[in-house]
Write a protein that holds these residues in place. Structure first.
Motif, short mmCIF file in Angstrom:
data_model
loop_
_atom_site.label_atom_id
_atom_site.label_comp_id
_atom_site.label_asym_id
_atom_site.label_seq_id
_atom_site.Cartn_x
_atom_site.Cartn_y
_atom_site.Cartn_z
N VAL A 54 3.49 -5.24 4.48
CA VAL A 54 3.46 -6.36 3.54
C VAL A 54 3.20 -7.67 4.27
N GLU A 55 3.88 -7.87 5.40
CA GLU A 55 3.67 -9.08 6.20
C GLU A 55 2.23 -9.16 6.70
N ALA A 56 1.69 -8.03 7.15
CA ALA A 56 0.32 -8.02 7.66
C ALA A 56 -0.68 -8.32 6.55
N ILE A 57 -0.47 -7.73 5.37
CA ILE A 57 -1.38 -7.99 4.25
C ILE A 57 -1.31 -9.46 3.86
N ARG A 58 -0.12 -10.01 3.83
CA ARG A 58 0.03 -11.43 3.47
C ARG A 58 -0.73 -12.33 4.45
N ASP A 59 -0.64 -12.00 5.74
CA ASP A 59 -1.34 -12.80 6.74
C ASP A 59 -2.85 -12.63 6.60
N PHE A 60 -3.30 -11.41 6.31
CA PHE A 60 -4.73 -11.18 6.12
C PHE A 60 -5.26 -11.96 4.92
N LEU A 61 -4.56 -11.90 3.82
CA LEU A 61 -5.03 -12.59 2.62
C LEU A 61 -5.06 -14.10 2.81
N ALA A 62 -4.14 -14.60 3.63
CA ALA A 62 -4.15 -16.04 3.93
C ALA A 62 -5.39 -16.41 4.72
N VAL A 63 -5.84 -15.51 5.58
CA VAL A 63 -7.04 -15.76 6.38
C VAL A 63 -8.29 -15.60 5.53
N VAL A 77 -3.56 5.52 6.34
CA VAL A 77 -2.39 5.37 7.21
C VAL A 77 -2.28 6.55 8.17
N ALA A 78 -1.77 6.27 9.36
CA ALA A 78 -1.65 7.29 10.40
C ALA A 78 -0.32 8.01 10.28
N GLY A 79 -0.24 8.89 9.30
CA GLY A 79 0.98 9.65 9.09
C GLY A 79 0.89 10.42 7.79
N PRO A 80 1.83 11.34 7.56
CA PRO A 80 1.83 12.11 6.31
C PRO A 80 2.23 11.25 5.13
N VAL A 81 1.56 11.45 4.00
CA VAL A 81 1.84 10.68 2.78
C VAL A 81 2.57 11.58 1.80
N GLU A 82 3.72 11.13 1.34
CA GLU A 82 4.49 11.88 0.36
C GLU A 82 5.02 10.93 -0.69
N GLY A 83 4.74 11.23 -1.96
CA GLY A 83 5.28 10.43 -3.04
C GLY A 83 4.89 8.97 -2.98
N GLY A 84 3.67 8.70 -2.52
CA GLY A 84 3.22 7.31 -2.46
C GLY A 84 3.82 6.50 -1.34
N ARG A 85 4.39 7.16 -0.33
CA ARG A 85 5.00 6.46 0.80
C ARG A 85 4.58 7.14 2.10
N CYS A 86 4.58 6.38 3.17
CA CYS A 86 4.32 6.94 4.50
C CYS A 86 5.07 6.12 5.54
N ARG A 87 5.80 6.81 6.38
CA ARG A 87 6.34 6.19 7.59
C ARG A 87 5.40 6.57 8.72
N LEU A 88 4.80 5.57 9.36
CA LEU A 88 3.83 5.85 10.41
C LEU A 88 4.44 6.74 11.48
N THR A 89 3.65 7.71 11.93
CA THR A 89 4.15 8.68 12.90
C THR A 89 4.53 8.03 14.22
N ASN A 90 3.79 7.02 14.66
CA ASN A 90 4.03 6.43 15.97
C ASN A 90 4.22 4.91 15.89
N ALA A 91 4.78 4.43 14.79
CA ALA A 91 5.09 3.01 14.66
C ALA A 91 6.19 2.86 13.62
N ALA A 92 6.77 1.66 13.54
CA ALA A 92 7.96 1.45 12.73
C ALA A 92 7.68 1.13 11.27
N TRP A 93 6.43 0.90 10.90
CA TRP A 93 6.14 0.53 9.52
C TRP A 93 6.34 1.70 8.56
N THR A 94 6.86 1.37 7.38
CA THR A 94 6.83 2.28 6.24
C THR A 94 5.96 1.64 5.16
N ILE A 95 4.92 2.33 4.74
CA ILE A 95 4.00 1.79 3.75
C ILE A 95 4.31 2.43 2.42
N ASP A 96 4.50 1.60 1.40
CA ASP A 96 4.91 2.06 0.08
C ASP A 96 3.98 1.47 -0.98
#
Length: 340
Positions: A54-63, A77-96
């Protein structure tokens, strides 16, 4: 005009762009129109430099300074997607999906595995956006496979038939690594000791895999096991300063060919096997001279079968974004699965 937010979010970098189409929305369908879309400038950031997607998208849209609403978002996203969510396999982000839709008032948001996106775009790649290794003899309409060593190792297969374009995703990078000759047995034995017996393919075919191969070779040759980063291994291999690093690259190429050949057999990928990810394009000329293709074809009784299958290295810098636009078209008339 349709305005689609697209993103390729990996374990190391996240890339964002806006894709636009001149065709109007189809009434009552919360999906992008089927016309051509143009991908705008790409904005990139290190994943670790932002606390969340969310923070990254906000910064991108500002640019980007859109000045118009976003009609939808499709994120790879670099990870398995389940139920519209993904926790990146090798990073701390959870994308929802729901979190992003709510944060930016976007009518619909979808997240897909990054290899699903890259695979979906394979037919859209021009020949000039790839480097052919082997015969140019793809069977039209046959499955295409992709193998992408990067921060992790991704695999997927594309089936493009009368019923539409479908991608089979995979966690094949975690399958057990097979030896390809006596000189490689010692490398795998070393890695078995490091990883409690199970050595997955990803342990050698990834960024960390280059470091692992260097350590294994150093140990097998009785030298000191000095850790080198993937960048250091690659740089030292090609500036002539380290024969050991060059040997690590050679082993990487050989394993890559063998695994790519296995993937071709597994999926019947007579439409071609594509090499993606951020590692191989840095030394694609060396790959073409290496044991890669010989190992690809070294399949015993099936040699003739795989020898006719082309292998291509993707040199386009953002193939996942091309695939996302293709997926957006395919999703236009596909009902959204219920969220669990």
């Amino acid at each position: 005009m349709n305005t689609l937010l697209v993103a390729d979010i990996g374990g190391t970098y996240a890339r964002f762009a806006i894709a636009r189409s001149s065709e109007p929305d189809r009434p009552g369908i919360g999906h992008p129109a089927g016309g051509p879309m143009t991908i705008g400038p790409i904005w990139s950031t290190e994943v670790r430099s932002r606390n969340s997607a969310v923070e990254a998208i906000r910064d991108f849209l500002a640019v980007d300074s859109l000045g118009a609403r976003i009609d939808g978002a499709l994120l790879a996203v670099a990870g398995p997607v389940e139920g519209g969510r993904c926790r990146l396999t090798n990073a701390a982000w959870t994308i929802d999906e729901e979190e992003i839709a709510h944060a930016f008032s976007i009518p619909w948001v979808r997240i897909v595995n990054d290899l699903e996106a890259a695979a979906a775009g394979l037919p859209e790649l021009a020949a000039s956006q790839t480097r052919l290794i082997g015969p140019d003899s793809a069977l039209v309409g046959a499955p295409m496979a992709i193998l992408a060593p990067g921060t992790v190792l991704g695999m997927a297969c594309l089936i493009d038939g009368p019923s539409g374009r479908r991608v089979i995703t995979s966690e094949g990078g975690h399958a057990t690594l097979a030896s390809i000759g006596p000189q490689y047995d010692r490398l795998i034995d070393f890695l078995r000791g490091k990883y409690d017996q199970h050595v997955s393919i990803e342990r050698v075919l990834s960024g960390a895999g280059l470091s692992n191969l260097h350590l294994a070779l150093a140990s097998c040759e009785g030298g000191s096991a000095i850790h080198r980063t993937p960048v250091e291994v690659t740089a030292s291999a090609f500036d002539g300063s380290s024969p050991l690093c060059r040997a690590a690259i050679d082993a990487f190429c050989a394993f890559l060919g063998a695994v790519a050949g296995d993937l071709a057999l597994t999926f019947g990928a007579r439409g071609g096997v594509f090499i993606g990810g951020g590692i191989v394009p840095r030394f694609v000329d060396h790959l073409a001279r290496s044991a890669f293709r010989a190992q690809f074809e070294a399949k015993g009784r099936m040699h003739g079968y795989v020898a006719r299958i082309p292998t291509r290295v993707i040199i386009h810098p953002n193939p996942a974004l091309i695939g996302l636009v293709a997926l957006a078209r395919a999703m236009r008339d596909r009902p959204r699965p219920a969220r669990s």
